[in-house]
Design a protein around this motif. Sequence first.
Motif, PDB file in Angstrom:
ATOM      1  N   ARG A  34       5.757  -2.555  13.237  1.00  0.00           N
ATOM      2  CA  ARG A  34       6.776  -1.685  12.633  1.00  0.00           C
ATOM      3  C   ARG A  34       7.883  -1.321  13.638  1.00  0.00           C
ATOM      4  NH1 ARG A  34       4.418   3.502   9.874  1.00  0.00           N
ATOM      5  NH2 ARG A  34       3.268   1.871   8.787  1.00  0.00           N
ATOM      6  N   PRO A  65       0.701   4.564   2.068  1.00  0.00           N
ATOM      7  CA  PRO A  65      -0.094   3.328   1.953  1.00  0.00           C
ATOM      8  C   PRO A  65       0.052   2.713   0.571  1.00  0.00           C
ATOM      9  CG  PRO A  65      -1.502   5.251   1.689  1.00  0.00           C
ATOM     10  CD  PRO A  65      -0.122   5.774   1.989  1.00  0.00           C
ATOM     11  N   SER A  66      -0.194   1.422   0.468  1.00  0.00           N
ATOM     12  CA  SER A  66      -0.194   0.779  -0.865  1.00  0.00           C
ATOM     13  C   SER A  66      -1.058  -0.474  -0.807  1.00  0.00           C
ATOM     14  CB  SER A  66       1.234   0.403  -1.288  1.00  0.00           C
ATOM     15  OG  SER A  66       1.823  -0.484  -0.366  1.00  0.00           O
ATOM     16  N   GLY A  67      -1.650  -0.831  -1.920  1.00  0.00           N
ATOM     17  CA  GLY A  67      -2.508  -2.017  -1.986  1.00  0.00           C
ATOM     18  C   GLY A  67      -1.734  -3.251  -1.521  1.00  0.00           C
ATOM     19  N   HIS A  68      -2.311  -4.029  -0.606  1.00  0.00           N
ATOM     20  CA  HIS A  68      -1.679  -5.218   0.013  1.00  0.00           C
ATOM     21  C   HIS A  68      -0.327  -4.886   0.659  1.00  0.00           C
ATOM     22  CE1 HIS A  68      -4.867  -7.555  -1.516  1.00  0.00           C
ATOM     23  NE2 HIS A  68      -4.278  -8.287  -2.435  1.00  0.00           N
ATOM     24  N   ASN A  69      -0.064  -3.630   0.891  1.00  0.00           N
ATOM     25  CA  ASN A  69       1.242  -3.194   1.415  1.00  0.00           C
ATOM     26  C   ASN A  69       2.391  -3.783   0.578  1.00  0.00           C
ATOM     27  OD1 ASN A  69       2.988  -1.786   3.141  1.00  0.00           O
ATOM     28  ND2 ASN A  69       3.113  -3.468   4.600  1.00  0.00           N
ATOM     29  N   GLU A 102      -3.888   1.058  -9.201  1.00  0.00           N
ATOM     30  CA  GLU A 102      -3.613   1.228  -7.771  1.00  0.00           C
ATOM     31  C   GLU A 102      -2.126   1.395  -7.503  1.00  0.00           C
ATOM     32  OE1 GLU A 102      -5.753  -1.759  -5.422  1.00  0.00           O
ATOM     33  OE2 GLU A 102      -7.291  -1.716  -6.961  1.00  0.00           O
ATOM     34  N   ARG A 160       0.025   8.162  10.634  1.00  0.00           N
ATOM     35  CA  ARG A 160      -1.114   7.760   9.789  1.00  0.00           C
ATOM     36  C   ARG A 160      -1.116   6.259   9.574  1.00  0.00           C
ATOM     37  NH1 ARG A 160      -2.171   5.181   5.711  1.00  0.00           N
ATOM     38  NH2 ARG A 160       0.057   4.778   5.629  1.00  0.00           N
ATOM     39  N   ARG A 161      -2.262   5.686   9.513  1.00  0.00           N
ATOM     40  CA  ARG A 161      -2.383   4.271   9.161  1.00  0.00           C
ATOM     41  C   ARG A 161      -3.770   3.992   8.591  1.00  0.00           C
ATOM     42  NH1 ARG A 161      -3.081  -0.144  13.675  1.00  0.00           N
ATOM     43  NH2 ARG A 161      -4.418  -0.962  12.057  1.00  0.00           N
ATOM     44  N   LEU A 240       0.880  -8.147   4.353  1.00  0.00           N
ATOM     45  CA  LEU A 240      -0.096  -8.046   5.432  1.00  0.00           C
ATOM     46  C   LEU A 240       0.269  -9.017   6.546  1.00  0.00           C
ATOM     47  CD1 LEU A 240      -3.146  -8.060   2.994  1.00  0.00           C
ATOM     48  CD2 LEU A 240      -2.075  -6.058   4.042  1.00  0.00           C
ATOM     49  N   HIS A 322     -10.569   3.629   5.649  1.00  0.00           N
ATOM     50  CA  HIS A 322     -10.406   2.227   5.258  1.00  0.00           C
ATOM     51  C   HIS A 322     -10.746   2.066   3.780  1.00  0.00           C
ATOM     52  CE1 HIS A 322     -11.856  -2.223   5.699  1.00  0.00           C
ATOM     53  NE2 HIS A 322     -10.727  -2.122   5.048  1.00  0.00           N
ATOM     54  N   PRO A 323      -9.722   1.957   2.912  1.00  0.00           N
ATOM     55  CA  PRO A 323     -10.039   1.723   1.493  1.00  0.00           C
ATOM     56  C   PRO A 323     -10.681   0.345   1.331  1.00  0.00           C
ATOM     57  CG  PRO A 323      -7.705   2.326   1.786  1.00  0.00           C
ATOM     58  CD  PRO A 323      -8.277   2.020   3.143  1.00  0.00           C
ATOM     59  N   MET A 324     -11.783   0.299   0.602  1.00  0.00           N
ATOM     60  CA  MET A 324     -12.384  -0.998   0.263  1.00  0.00           C
ATOM     61  C   MET A 324     -12.467  -1.010  -1.260  1.00  0.00           C
ATOM     62  SD  MET A 324     -15.064  -1.880   3.311  1.00  0.00           S
ATOM     63  CE  MET A 324     -14.882  -3.651   3.117  1.00  0.00           C
ATOM     64  N   THR A 325     -11.415  -1.523  -1.842  1.00  0.00           N
ATOM     65  CA  THR A 325     -11.148  -1.310  -3.255  1.00  0.00           C
ATOM     66  C   THR A 325     -11.817  -2.324  -4.188  1.00  0.00           C
ATOM     67  OG1 THR A 325      -9.038  -0.559  -2.402  1.00  0.00           O
ATOM     68  CG2 THR A 325      -9.179  -0.762  -4.741  1.00  0.00           C
ATOM     69  N   PHE A 349     -10.933   5.806  -5.476  1.00  0.00           N
ATOM     70  CA  PHE A 349     -10.906   5.219  -4.130  1.00  0.00           C
ATOM     71  C   PHE A 349     -12.320   5.136  -3.589  1.00  0.00           C
ATOM     72  CE2 PHE A 349      -6.527   6.966  -3.929  1.00  0.00           C
ATOM     73  CZ  PHE A 349      -5.845   5.910  -3.352  1.00  0.00           C
ATOM     74  N   ARG A 366       7.529  -1.789   6.859  1.00  0.00           N
ATOM     75  CA  ARG A 366       8.125  -1.134   5.696  1.00  0.00           C
ATOM     76  C   ARG A 366       9.512  -1.705   5.458  1.00  0.00           C
ATOM     77  NH1 ARG A 366       3.645   0.220   5.691  1.00  0.00           N
ATOM     78  NH2 ARG A 366       2.722   2.205   5.087  1.00  0.00           N
TER      79      ARG A 366
HETATM   80  C1  LIG Z   1      -4.547   1.916  -3.776  1.00  0.00           C
HETATM   81  C2  LIG Z   1      -4.820   1.278  -2.438  1.00  0.00           C
HETATM   82  C3  LIG Z   1      -5.781   0.292  -2.330  1.00  0.00           C
HETATM   83  C4  LIG Z   1      -6.045  -0.315  -1.081  1.00  0.00           C
HETATM   84  N1  LIG Z   1      -7.054  -1.245  -0.976  1.00  0.00           N
HETATM   85  C5  LIG Z   1      -7.363  -1.772   0.238  1.00  0.00           C
HETATM   86  C6  LIG Z   1      -8.459  -2.681   0.389  1.00  0.00           C
HETATM   87  O1  LIG Z   1      -9.161  -3.000  -0.560  1.00  0.00           O
HETATM   88  N2  LIG Z   1      -8.718  -3.178   1.624  1.00  0.00           N
HETATM   89  C7  LIG Z   1      -7.956  -2.836   2.729  1.00  0.00           C
HETATM   90  O2  LIG Z   1      -8.229  -3.330   3.831  1.00  0.00           O
HETATM   91  N3  LIG Z   1      -6.931  -1.963   2.610  1.00  0.00           N
HETATM   92  C8  LIG Z   1      -6.615  -1.427   1.416  1.00  0.00           C
HETATM   93  N4  LIG Z   1      -5.584  -0.529   1.289  1.00  0.00           N
HETATM   94  C9  LIG Z   1      -4.786  -0.198   2.485  1.00  0.00           C
HETATM   95  C10 LIG Z   1      -3.467  -0.983   2.489  1.00  0.00           C
HETATM   96  O3  LIG Z   1      -3.688  -2.341   2.793  1.00  0.00           O
HETATM   97  C11 LIG Z   1      -2.514  -0.330   3.489  1.00  0.00           C
HETATM   98  O4  LIG Z   1      -2.201   0.956   3.041  1.00  0.00           O
HETATM   99  C12 LIG Z   1      -1.216  -1.101   3.675  1.00  0.00           C
HETATM  100  O5  LIG Z   1      -1.467  -2.354   4.256  1.00  0.00           O
HETATM  101  C13 LIG Z   1      -0.225  -0.343   4.559  1.00  0.00           C
HETATM  102  O6  LIG Z   1      -0.802  -0.071   5.804  1.00  0.00           O
HETATM  103  P1  LIG Z   1      -0.957   1.409   6.383  1.00  0.00           P
HETATM  104  O7  LIG Z   1      -1.880   2.161   5.476  1.00  0.00           O
HETATM  105  O8  LIG Z   1      -1.543   1.199   7.748  1.00  0.00           O
HETATM  106  O9  LIG Z   1       0.395   2.031   6.416  1.00  0.00           O
HETATM  107  C14 LIG Z   1      -5.305   0.087   0.061  1.00  0.00           C
HETATM  108  C15 LIG Z   1      -4.340   1.090  -0.062  1.00  0.00           C
HETATM  109  C16 LIG Z   1      -4.105   1.698  -1.294  1.00  0.00           C
HETATM  110  C17 LIG Z   1      -3.076   2.796  -1.390  1.00  0.00           C
END
Ligand SMILES: Cc1cc2nc3c(=O)[nH]c(=O)nc-3n(C[C@H](O)[C@H](O)[C@H](O)COP(=O)(O)O)c2cc1C
Length: 375
Positions: A34, A65-69, A102, A160-161, A240, A322-325, A349, A366
């Motif tokens: 970044r 944060p967002s799924g798959h950024n 998500e 935050r990350r 990513l 660490h979200p594991m969605t 979550f 970003r």
């Molecule tokens: C709704 C949501 C679902 C996510 N699911 C996953 C996931 O399954 N595995 C993972 O490694 N990260 C997951 N993340 C984290 C994102 O990959 C991460 O937020 C994004 O890459 C941006 O990175 P940062 O959180 O370090 O800013 C998720 C984030 C959100 C908001």
Amino acid sequence: MMNRRGFLKTSLAAGALIAGSSSLLNACGSGVKRTDLQPEGREFETVPSLGEEASAILYYASLAPSGHNAQPWVVKVSPQREWVVGGDTKRRLPAVDPQNRELLLSVGAFVENLVIAASAMGYEAEIEVIGRNSADEDLVKVTLKKGKPGNYPLKRLLSRRTVKQGFRPEEIRSEDVKALSDFLKGQLFYYPRGSDHAKCIQEAALETFRIQTYRDEAQQELADWIRFSNEDARKYRDGLTTESMDIKGVAGWYVRNFMGREDVTRDSFRKQGIDLAAKQVEQGGGWFIVTSQGASVSDLIETGRKFERMALMAREKNIGIHPMTQCLEEKEGLEKIASSHSAPVIPQFVLRVGYVHEYPNPVSLRRPVSWFIKA
Ligand SMILES: Cc1cc2nc3c(=O)[nH]c(=O)nc-3n(C[C@H](O)[C@H](O)[C@H](O)COP(=O)(O)O)c2cc1C
């Protein structure tokens, strides 16, 4: 274009020259982070049509944060400071998030950062959820009114990350669970490492990760969001990257220079991902499950907002999240959760959590504010 062998030969020769007696690691360079894309001495660019304050507020919002950024937000701005935050239809993840669940959680996190940043700049942000259907493009109306500046430390938003490595095994202390639960009253559940429930979540997280890894549609969608080369990372500023996936040194260099989207569906790639996930689920102080009362647009935006508040507080306490969605994306995971709960719960979550030895610096990219606003 140089072929692979040619590239390798030249790079290794250059590496030997550059490195001299130093390690090969230094010669591998690094992935785009970044900070590499920030303007000299500043965090963000001011969009002339918005001015300094509004540009700052939207920049801080985008650190959500967002799924798959995928950064699935778009903001319609007006000079009257009445904005509409929406879901960007081109940034949906239909293979893993067909209902935009998500997406709404991510937009909620964006809105929460926006509210915090606006307050720090002396504005009160009034929030009205206007989306009725999860596929609606217009989701949240934001009205900024002059108010008293709040004192929330914006540094937390910057630092935050998502953390995936370096977790310590200790349980989360009860006072910390309590402080984090404050934002999610009755919606956050903690299962300490080693408890029966934690073992069950750990198993389900890994099993659904494996199932999703072998679902081609999901894997191809993942490939769409991996920015393999530094060139693509700079061009798109989302998705990513090797840095955000914690692929460092020689491995990172190899991915950046020799891998592409076709590799994601190869068996070796899938197996490596599963091996890594198997190691990850073993680490940390347990699991947080964040639930919601309902599943309306409003419920999901609200839950995303509260989740972000909680994640920012976790950062302050050196707790990695660490979200594991996959558990909530694959039907086998949902069935398992439903069968082990008598009362209906709507999990939103599944988070691996733990104190970290050293909280790492944020690296995920970003898009600049000007890329996600519409006049
Ligand atoms: C709704 C949501 C679902 C996510 N699911 C996953 C996931 O399954 N595995 C993972 O490694 N990260 C997951 N993340 C984290 C994102 O990959 C991460 O937020 C994004 O890459 C941006 O990175 P940062 O959180 O370090 O800013 C998720 C984030 C959100 C908001």
